[in-house]
Design an enzyme around this catalytic site. Sequence first.
Site, PDB file in Angstrom:
ATOM      1  N   ARG A  68      76.802  24.559 101.928  1.00  0.00           N
ATOM      2  CA  ARG A  68      76.847  23.743 103.140  1.00  0.00           C
ATOM      3  C   ARG A  68      78.226  23.838 103.779  1.00  0.00           C
ATOM      4  O   ARG A  68      78.418  24.529 104.767  1.00  0.00           O
ATOM      5  CB  ARG A  68      76.485  22.290 102.812  1.00  0.00           C
ATOM      6  N   LYS A  69      79.201  23.138 103.217  1.00  0.00           N
ATOM      7  CA  LYS A  69      80.564  23.176 103.764  1.00  0.00           C
ATOM      8  C   LYS A  69      81.601  23.552 102.710  1.00  0.00           C
ATOM      9  O   LYS A  69      82.576  24.220 103.003  1.00  0.00           O
ATOM     10  CB  LYS A  69      80.930  21.824 104.381  1.00  0.00           C
ATOM     11  N   GLY A  70      81.408  23.055 101.493  1.00  0.00           N
ATOM     12  CA  GLY A  70      82.380  23.345 100.447  1.00  0.00           C
ATOM     13  C   GLY A  70      83.744  22.747 100.710  1.00  0.00           C
ATOM     14  O   GLY A  70      84.764  23.245 100.231  1.00  0.00           O
ATOM     15  N   ARG A 119      83.602  15.886  90.583  1.00  0.00           N
ATOM     16  CA  ARG A 119      84.011  15.843  91.986  1.00  0.00           C
ATOM     17  C   ARG A 119      84.073  14.389  92.448  1.00  0.00           C
ATOM     18  O   ARG A 119      83.405  13.521  91.885  1.00  0.00           O
ATOM     19  CB  ARG A 119      82.980  16.616  92.810  1.00  0.00           C
ATOM     20  N   TYR A 139      86.923  19.469  90.802  1.00  0.00           N
ATOM     21  CA  TYR A 139      86.600  20.340  91.931  1.00  0.00           C
ATOM     22  C   TYR A 139      87.727  20.391  92.957  1.00  0.00           C
ATOM     23  O   TYR A 139      88.148  21.473  93.384  1.00  0.00           O
ATOM     24  CB  TYR A 139      85.310  19.844  92.586  1.00  0.00           C
ATOM     25  N   HIS A 164      72.545  20.164  83.925  1.00  0.00           N
ATOM     26  CA  HIS A 164      73.006  18.901  84.501  1.00  0.00           C
ATOM     27  C   HIS A 164      72.732  17.746  83.527  1.00  0.00           C
ATOM     28  O   HIS A 164      72.933  16.583  83.877  1.00  0.00           O
ATOM     29  CB  HIS A 164      72.275  18.607  85.812  1.00  0.00           C
ATOM     30  N   LYS A 186      75.654  18.994  92.678  1.00  0.00           N
ATOM     31  CA  LYS A 186      76.491  19.010  93.883  1.00  0.00           C
ATOM     32  C   LYS A 186      77.960  18.688  93.614  1.00  0.00           C
ATOM     33  O   LYS A 186      78.632  18.038  94.409  1.00  0.00           O
ATOM     34  CB  LYS A 186      75.939  18.063  94.955  1.00  0.00           C
ATOM     35  N   THR A 187      78.457  19.174  92.502  1.00  0.00           N
ATOM     36  CA  THR A 187      79.866  18.946  92.170  1.00  0.00           C
ATOM     37  C   THR A 187      80.657  20.244  92.028  1.00  0.00           C
ATOM     38  O   THR A 187      81.795  20.225  91.550  1.00  0.00           O
ATOM     39  CB  THR A 187      79.996  18.143  90.857  1.00  0.00           C
TER      40      THR A 187
END
Length: 346
Positions: A309-311, A173, A239, A151, A89-90
């Site tokens: 999702r949103k970014g 991130r 990010y 990962h 999630k980065t």
Amino acid sequence: MESKTINDVVVSESNHELASSSPSEFEKNQKHYQEIIATLPHKDGWRPKDPFVEYGGHWWLQPLLEGLLHAQKFFKARPNDFFVCSYPKTGTTWLKALTFAIANRSKFDVSTNPLLKRNPHEFVPYIEIDFPFFPSVDVLKDEGNTLFSTHIPYDLLPESVVKSGCKIVYIWRDPKDTFVSMWTFAHKERSQQGPVVSIEEAFDKYCQGLSAYGPYLDHVLGYWKAYQANPDQILFLKYETMRADPLPYVKRLAEFMGYGFTKEEEEGNVVEKVVKLCSFETLKNLEANKGEKDREDRPAVYANSAYFRKGKVGDWQNYLTPEMVARIDGLMEEKFKGTGFLSSKS
């Protein structure tokens, strides 16, 4: 095709050793991995039936640890391979799309790029997930494929990844946004391991390093130190910085990969076209990444839409209390003190 036997496992000498082996061969080794894991420390996870297991100074979910053990032993990187490395999630999905588009732009123009039809994860396989559990997917059988992802923390990478000289790009991130994205992502998993814990409990575990692939800040620091020691082999990206101004970083990434944009391409706005093709907005709105649609090459515990999702940068402000923010900021300050990381523009 010539083969040889290593520890009773038939290993193909084509693409990355076990690329053409069947799942049943992994299952034979899987029992041994499970025996090892049974002896390791366990702690409660983010779901009641999904504990974390400690190995190599990091915490793991059992399937991921099985995959790690298999990759460490059998994955053989080549000097011309290229790795997308990250913590979950980065920005992984975005970076996979960019590396694929950059490396394959001579084969596909923007209108025919396979990214328009399929999820980026299908084109850049995980060595701890796809390689052990789904060795028959097309991308692993393709001897010409040189793009891989993981990962896995730097200190636990398969030896060949480090020693082969293959290049690595690492993206990190803000740890607050990373946590929020992980917690919301966990709710989208098709899991039978029970409900996800509250955001307060998950955050407490996250700050203790109890999350998939172990302590996030240790993960970042490991790759940061490797980058400092080997800047020609590792590209280190942030990010938030890339999101704010992607063009120069995409050009830098292409040059690092050995696929630098020509003057003619730049004048023809090819860089801008690649950025637009791989943008969050473009990928999220593709039919392949909507609703409950799945990847085409193998079963998945997440629908393709779960990766979009949103970014956005700073969404943590909608989830975390001032006390939570102070805690994670303090941990970050302590972890990176004296490393040069906090003053870096990366």
